[in-house]
Design a protein around this motif. Structure first.
Motif, PDB file in Angstrom:
ATOM      1  N   LYS A  27       0.835  -1.200   0.000  1.00 56.47           N
ATOM      2  CA  LYS A  27       0.000   0.000   0.000  1.00 56.47           C
ATOM      3  C   LYS A  27       0.868   1.247   0.000  1.00 56.47           C
ATOM      4  N   SER A  28       0.449   2.234  -0.773  1.00 54.44           N
ATOM      5  CA  SER A  28       1.198   3.484  -0.875  1.00 54.44           C
ATOM      6  C   SER A  28       0.233   4.662  -0.818  1.00 54.44           C
ATOM      7  N   GLY A  29       0.647   5.696  -0.115  1.00 54.52           N
ATOM      8  CA  GLY A  29      -0.155   6.907  -0.065  1.00 54.52           C
ATOM      9  C   GLY A  29      -0.286   7.575  -1.415  1.00 54.52           C
ATOM     10  N   ASP A  30       0.609   7.229  -2.344  1.00 57.55           N
ATOM     11  CA  ASP A  30       0.552   7.802  -3.690  1.00 57.55           C
ATOM     12  C   ASP A  30      -0.719   7.399  -4.431  1.00 57.55           C
ATOM     13  N   TYR A  31      -1.355   6.334  -3.959  1.00 53.99           N
ATOM     14  CA  TYR A  31      -2.594   5.888  -4.590  1.00 53.99           C
ATOM     15  C   TYR A  31      -3.659   6.983  -4.555  1.00 53.99           C
ATOM     16  N   TRP A  32      -3.560   7.859  -3.567  1.00 54.91           N
ATOM     17  CA  TRP A  32      -4.518   8.953  -3.421  1.00 54.91           C
ATOM     18  C   TRP A  32      -4.532   9.875  -4.643  1.00 54.91           C
ATOM     19  N   SER A  33      -3.442   9.881  -5.391  1.00 57.50           N
ATOM     20  CA  SER A  33      -3.327  10.775  -6.551  1.00 57.50           C
ATOM     21  C   SER A  33      -3.824  10.148  -7.849  1.00 57.50           C
ATOM     22  N   GLU A  34      -4.285   8.921  -7.783  1.00 62.07           N
ATOM     23  CA  GLU A  34      -4.764   8.250  -8.990  1.00 62.07           C
ATOM     24  C   GLU A  34      -6.012   8.944  -9.550  1.00 62.07           C
ATOM     25  N   ASP A  35      -6.050   9.074 -10.874  1.00 63.52           N
ATOM     26  CA  ASP A  35      -7.185   9.735 -11.534  1.00 63.52           C
ATOM     27  C   ASP A  35      -8.512   9.037 -11.223  1.00 63.52           C
ATOM     28  N   ALA A  36      -8.454   7.748 -11.021  1.00 62.90           N
ATOM     29  CA  ALA A  36      -9.676   6.976 -10.772  1.00 62.90           C
ATOM     30  C   ALA A  36     -10.362   7.393  -9.482  1.00 62.90           C
ATOM     31  N   LEU A  37      -9.635   8.073  -8.595  1.00 57.82           N
ATOM     32  CA  LEU A  37     -10.200   8.457  -7.299  1.00 57.82           C
ATOM     33  C   LEU A  37     -10.785   9.864  -7.293  1.00 57.82           C
ATOM     34  N   TYR A  82       1.529   6.226   6.787  1.00 61.40           N
ATOM     35  CA  TYR A  82       0.529   5.236   7.202  1.00 61.40           C
ATOM     36  C   TYR A  82      -0.486   5.028   6.079  1.00 61.40           C
ATOM     37  N   ALA A  83      -0.003   4.499   4.972  1.00 59.50           N
ATOM     38  CA  ALA A  83      -0.870   4.339   3.802  1.00 59.50           C
ATOM     39  C   ALA A  83      -2.065   3.444   4.091  1.00 59.50           C
ATOM     40  N   TRP A  84      -1.923   2.534   5.046  1.00 61.22           N
ATOM     41  CA  TRP A  84      -3.014   1.603   5.332  1.00 61.22           C
ATOM     42  C   TRP A  84      -4.225   2.297   5.971  1.00 61.22           C
ATOM     43  N   PHE A  85      -4.074   3.571   6.369  1.00 59.51           N
ATOM     44  CA  PHE A  85      -5.215   4.342   6.883  1.00 59.51           C
ATOM     45  C   PHE A  85      -5.778   5.294   5.826  1.00 59.51           C
ATOM     46  N   GLU A 107       4.142  13.884  12.663  1.00 61.09           N
ATOM     47  CA  GLU A 107       3.674  12.698  13.382  1.00 61.09           C
ATOM     48  C   GLU A 107       2.686  13.130  14.471  1.00 61.09           C
ATOM     49  N   VAL A 108       1.472  12.612  14.409  1.00 62.89           N
ATOM     50  CA  VAL A 108       0.448  13.006  15.383  1.00 62.89           C
ATOM     51  C   VAL A 108       0.067  11.867  16.333  1.00 62.89           C
ATOM     52  N   LEU A 109       0.572  10.671  16.079  1.00 62.89           N
ATOM     53  CA  LEU A 109       0.286   9.539  16.951  1.00 62.89           C
ATOM     54  C   LEU A 109       1.264   9.513  18.125  1.00 62.89           C
ATOM     55  N   LYS A 110       0.759   9.202  19.298  1.00 62.31           N
ATOM     56  CA  LYS A 110       1.641   9.075  20.455  1.00 62.31           C
ATOM     57  C   LYS A 110       2.491   7.811  20.365  1.00 62.31           C
ATOM     58  N   THR A 111       1.943   6.773  19.738  1.00 59.11           N
ATOM     59  CA  THR A 111       2.686   5.538  19.507  1.00 59.11           C
ATOM     60  C   THR A 111       2.893   5.389  18.013  1.00 59.11           C
ATOM     61  N   ARG A 112       4.109   5.505  17.562  1.00 60.95           N
ATOM     62  CA  ARG A 112       4.390   5.464  16.131  1.00 60.95           C
ATOM     63  C   ARG A 112       4.254   4.062  15.570  1.00 60.95           C
ATOM     64  N   GLY A 113       3.933   4.017  14.272  1.00 62.49           N
ATOM     65  CA  GLY A 113       3.925   2.759  13.551  1.00 62.49           C
ATOM     66  C   GLY A 113       2.721   1.877  13.811  1.00 62.49           C
ATOM     67  N   ARG A 114       1.651   2.430  14.340  1.00 58.08           N
ATOM     68  CA  ARG A 114       0.474   1.616  14.644  1.00 58.08           C
ATOM     69  C   ARG A 114      -0.084   0.976  13.386  1.00 58.08           C
ATOM     70  N   LYS A 115      -0.562  -0.237  13.528  1.00 58.08           N
ATOM     71  CA  LYS A 115      -1.132  -0.970  12.385  1.00 58.08           C
ATOM     72  C   LYS A 115      -2.656  -0.915  12.372  1.00 58.08           C
ATOM     73  N   THR A 116      -3.251  -0.632  13.519  1.00 57.01           N
ATOM     74  CA  THR A 116      -4.702  -0.466  13.584  1.00 57.01           C
ATOM     75  C   THR A 116      -4.994   0.963  14.011  1.00 57.01           C
ATOM     76  N   TYR A 117      -6.115   1.501  13.523  1.00 59.71           N
ATOM     77  CA  TYR A 117      -6.409   2.900  13.803  1.00 59.71           C
ATOM     78  C   TYR A 117      -6.857   3.068  15.252  1.00 59.71           C
ATOM     79  N   PRO A 118      -6.297   4.064  15.952  1.00 62.68           N
ATOM     80  CA  PRO A 118      -6.674   4.275  17.353  1.00 62.68           C
ATOM     81  C   PRO A 118      -8.162   4.575  17.502  1.00 62.68           C
ATOM     82  N   SER A 119      -8.668   4.315  18.691  1.00 60.48           N
ATOM     83  CA  SER A 119     -10.097   4.477  18.925  1.00 60.48           C
ATOM     84  C   SER A 119     -10.430   5.545  19.956  1.00 60.48           C
TER      85      SER A 119
END
Length: 210
Positions: A27-37, A82-85, A107-119
């Motif tokens: 997953k890459s954050g660059d996907y956000w720039s795709e024309d399809a989106l 964090y492309a997965w978010f 960086e806005v997360l208190k714990t870096r590198g999280r794999k699940t989105y905080p709640s």
């Protein structure tokens, strides 16, 4: 606080599901720039502009327009790191371009590198538009922003909210300059007697966060 999060349906959901099905390492954050989106991003932007009452999620200023050119879709947790978010509804909001640019990849997360989105709010260093009430963390009067909490201070610093007072008094130097206090006091003397204390508080608190 935003009381609703965007939902995806039909063609939008197909695009989101295709991305979510990828392995995390692909997953890459660059996907956000795709024309399809393009259409999907437009619908996300429209949703959050309305949900936020046309107020920026960081400076809380009313933009006075729903024109998409005056708004950015904001990824609260940086999409490059964090492309997965990328499509996580609670990671999305509408921001004015100046706040979005100032925040950038901070960086806005208190714990870096999280794999699940905080709640919860406690997991973030920044005032989070889905979890926090802006006024609980920042006092805002016209061009002046006063931090009430460390999270408020972090948000003011990160999004450069002192820029409004600087522009109002046409200040050419850093807001940390001690003369800034006197200038703001003069500008707000008839409207906000507490301006000196407010700006002094901001200048003292807004050192580089950890």
């Amino acid at each position: 606080m935003i009381n609703a999060a965007v939902t995806y349906a039909d063609a939008d959901k197909d695009l989101v599901d295709a991305f979510e099905a990828l392995p995390r390492e692909s997953k890459s954050g660059d996907y956000w720039s795709e024309d399809a989106l393009k259409a999907l991003k437009g619908r996300i932007k429209s949703f959050y502009i309305a949900a936020q009452g046309s107020r920026c999620c960081y400076c809380d200023r009313h933009q006075g327009t729903e024109n998409h050119r005056a708004w950015d879709v904001e990824h609260i947790v940086d999409r490059a790191k964090y492309a997965w978010f990328l499509f996580t509804p609670r990671n999305l909001a509408a921001a004015c371009p100046d706040c979005n640019l100032a925040k950038s990849e901070t960086e806005v997360l208190k714990t870096r590198g999280r794999k699940t989105y905080p709640s919860s709010s406690a997991d973030f260093k920044i005032v989070h538009p889905h979890f926090d009430q802006f006024n609980d963390h920042i006092f805002h009067y016209r061009h002046v922003y006063i931090p009430k909490t460390p999270k408020g201070s972090f948000t003011i610093y990160t999004c450069k909210l002192l820029r409004f007072a600087e522009k109002y008094i046409d200040w050419q130097n850093s807001a940390a300059d001690t003369r800034f206090e006197a200038e703001v006091n003069a500008a707000f003397d008839s409207e906000l007697p507490m301006a000196v204390a407010a700006v002094n508080s901001i200048a003292n608190q807004l050192s580089q966060p950890d």
